[in-house]
Design an enzyme around this catalytic site. Structure first.
Site, short mmCIF file in Angstrom:
data_model
loop_
_atom_site.label_atom_id
_atom_site.label_comp_id
_atom_site.label_asym_id
_atom_site.label_seq_id
_atom_site.Cartn_x
_atom_site.Cartn_y
_atom_site.Cartn_z
N TYR A 1 -1.20 -10.13 -2.34
CA TYR A 1 -1.27 -11.36 -3.10
C TYR A 1 -0.08 -12.30 -2.89
O TYR A 1 -0.13 -13.46 -3.30
CB TYR A 1 -1.40 -11.04 -4.60
N ASP B 1 1.35 -13.64 -0.11
CA ASP B 1 1.15 -14.73 0.85
C ASP B 1 0.26 -15.81 0.27
O ASP B 1 0.60 -17.00 0.28
CB ASP B 1 0.53 -14.19 2.14
N TYR C 1 6.13 -2.10 -6.27
CA TYR C 1 5.51 -1.37 -5.17
C TYR C 1 5.46 0.12 -5.53
O TYR C 1 6.16 0.58 -6.44
CB TYR C 1 6.32 -1.58 -3.89
N GLN D 1 -2.63 -17.62 -11.79
CA GLN D 1 -1.18 -17.79 -11.71
C GLN D 1 -0.55 -18.35 -12.99
O GLN D 1 0.51 -17.87 -13.41
CB GLN D 1 -0.84 -18.65 -10.51
N ARG E 1 8.05 -7.90 -7.87
CA ARG E 1 8.09 -7.50 -6.46
C ARG E 1 7.76 -8.70 -5.58
O ARG E 1 7.11 -9.66 -6.01
CB ARG E 1 7.11 -6.37 -6.19
N GLY E 2 8.19 -8.63 -4.31
CA GLY E 2 7.81 -9.65 -3.35
C GLY E 2 8.49 -10.98 -3.59
O GLY E 2 9.53 -11.07 -4.25
N GLU E 3 7.91 -12.04 -3.05
CA GLU E 3 8.53 -13.36 -3.09
C GLU E 3 8.00 -14.23 -4.23
O GLU E 3 8.76 -14.77 -5.03
CB GLU E 3 8.31 -14.08 -1.76
N ASP E 4 6.69 -14.37 -4.32
CA ASP E 4 6.12 -15.29 -5.31
C ASP E 4 6.46 -14.85 -6.73
O ASP E 4 6.93 -15.65 -7.54
CB ASP E 4 4.60 -15.36 -5.12
N SER E 5 6.25 -13.57 -7.04
CA SER E 5 6.53 -13.08 -8.40
C SER E 5 8.01 -13.16 -8.73
O SER E 5 8.39 -13.41 -9.88
CB SER E 5 6.05 -11.63 -8.54
#
Length: 371
Positions: free
Chosen positions: A13, A15, A196, A247, A263-267
């Site tokens: 999710y 990207d 993750y 979102q 986690r990740g970039e967006d979150s």
């Protein structure tokens, strides 16, 4: 501007999360006509209700959405701007139309706090076929592209965080039981968890059980499947499973929490805009390159030492004991107060700068003048 934005979904999710926010910001905030190409509409549909995973083409929130298939419609030729997210490479047939038009071509890179990003941001790359691609780096300094942020976000967040009844009504609408909401009303801390599989959730449960007061964990369905068992210890946190949401509702979940594990970039960026303490689990990469990126951000983030220790341990394999000790230390009154202040300071400093869409729109407009 008429733009094509290409998104290849690699990591569930993240990207599509970034690309969907960017598409809406350019369309709604800057009046662009955006055509969003997505190869995995099923993942898209999980975070945006109304998306038809089987449609070749559809419109949602004024954005034209195209299923990026192995044989794209040749009639959909390049327009003013082409944005490829994270070096996903437009299809060859589309590249042929780009060679005829020579649009502004942007490679939207991954977010990084590393110093070298500033020297590479905006640089062109001349191709043998005559096309020129420019690299655009999101980032945390004025010498980068900035972070995605909607107009009015701070005011909306502050109003929601000040209204406990609105928060409870929102969580109740997501299926959180009144018995769990009563914990919040009686002073329990609220922690959101989006991680993750490698995250040390057992250590998280033990640390929350070891600190004074009750805790309510808000966790998306399917994330950390062994969490309930880990929390079945004396004083362990209560767990509320949440459905995947659009979102804007994910933002509200983060706004409800006192502490966000993301986690990740967006979150990660959305948790920063919550102006609450956050612990970031960065996307793992070979040879632990991701830990260098993590350290680069931690060097800029003004959190107290126990919080920094926790974030580092949260990203290390087999660091359960270290993560447990660091979280217990970070939740002590002094460090916790300092962490909250750091989160507010970080939000204010980043929000004072132009956002990613504004910087990107201006950058493309300048390049278009030179064509």
């Amino acid at each position: 501007m008429q733009a094509d934005l290409f998104c290849r979904v690699v990591d569930n999710y993240g990207d599509i999360g970034v690309c969907w926010r960017l598409a809406r910001r350019l369309a709604h905030g800057h009046g662009w006509d955006v055509r969003l190409w997505v190869d995995d509409l099923s993942s898209f549909a999980r975070i945006q209700p109304g998306i038809d995973a089987g449609a070749a083409r559809q419109v949602c929130q004024e954005v034209d959405i195209v299923h990026w298939s192995a044989a794209p419609d040749p009639a959909l030729a390049a327009r003013d701007v082409v944005i490829e997210a994270f070096a996903c490479d437009p299809p060859e047939a589309f590249l042929a139309s780009m060679r005829q038009r020579h649009p502004v071509w942007i490679n939207l890179e991954y977010l990084s706090a590393e110093a070298w990003v500033e020297s590479c941001h905006g640089l062109p790359s001349q191709r043998p076929d005559g096309l020129v691609k420019h690299f655009f780096f999101p980032g945390f300094t004025p010498a980068t592209g900035g972070l995605l942020r909607e107009t009015g976000l701070s005011a909306e967040r502050d109003a929601f965080q000040a209204d406990r009844d609105a928060q409870d009504a929102f969580l109740r609408g997501l299926g959180v039981a009144d018995s769990l909401l009563s914990l919040r009303r009686n002073g329990a801390r609220t922690v959101s968890l989006f991680c993750y599989p490698s995250a040390p959730v057992d250590a998280l449960a033990r640390a929350l059980a070891a600190t004074p007061g009750a805790t309510l964990l808000l966790v998306p369905e399917g994330v950390a499947p062994r969490l309930e068992a880990a929390c079945a210890v004396p004083g362990g946190p209560a767990v509320a499973r949440l459905p995947f949401v659009a979102q804007p509702d994910f933002d509200r979940i983060l706004w409800c929490a006192d502490l966000n594990f993301v986690r990740g970039e967006d979150s990660f960026v959305r948790a920063a805009w919550a102006a609450r303490p956050l612990a970031w689990q960065i996307y793992p990469q070979d040879e632990n390159i991701h830990l260098e990126k993590l350290d680069a951000w931690l060097a800029r983030y003004p959190a107290p030492e126990p919080a920094v220790d926790l974030i580092r341990a949260w990203n290390q394999e087999d660091a359960g004991a270290a993560a447990e000790a660091a979280l217990v230390a970070a939740l002590q009154p002094g460090p916790w107060q300092a962490w909250n202040q750091a989160a507010r300071d970080w939000d204010a400093a980043q929000a004072a700068r132009p956002d990613l869409a504004e910087n990107l729109a201006g950058f493309c407009a300048e390049l278009a003048k030179k064509r």
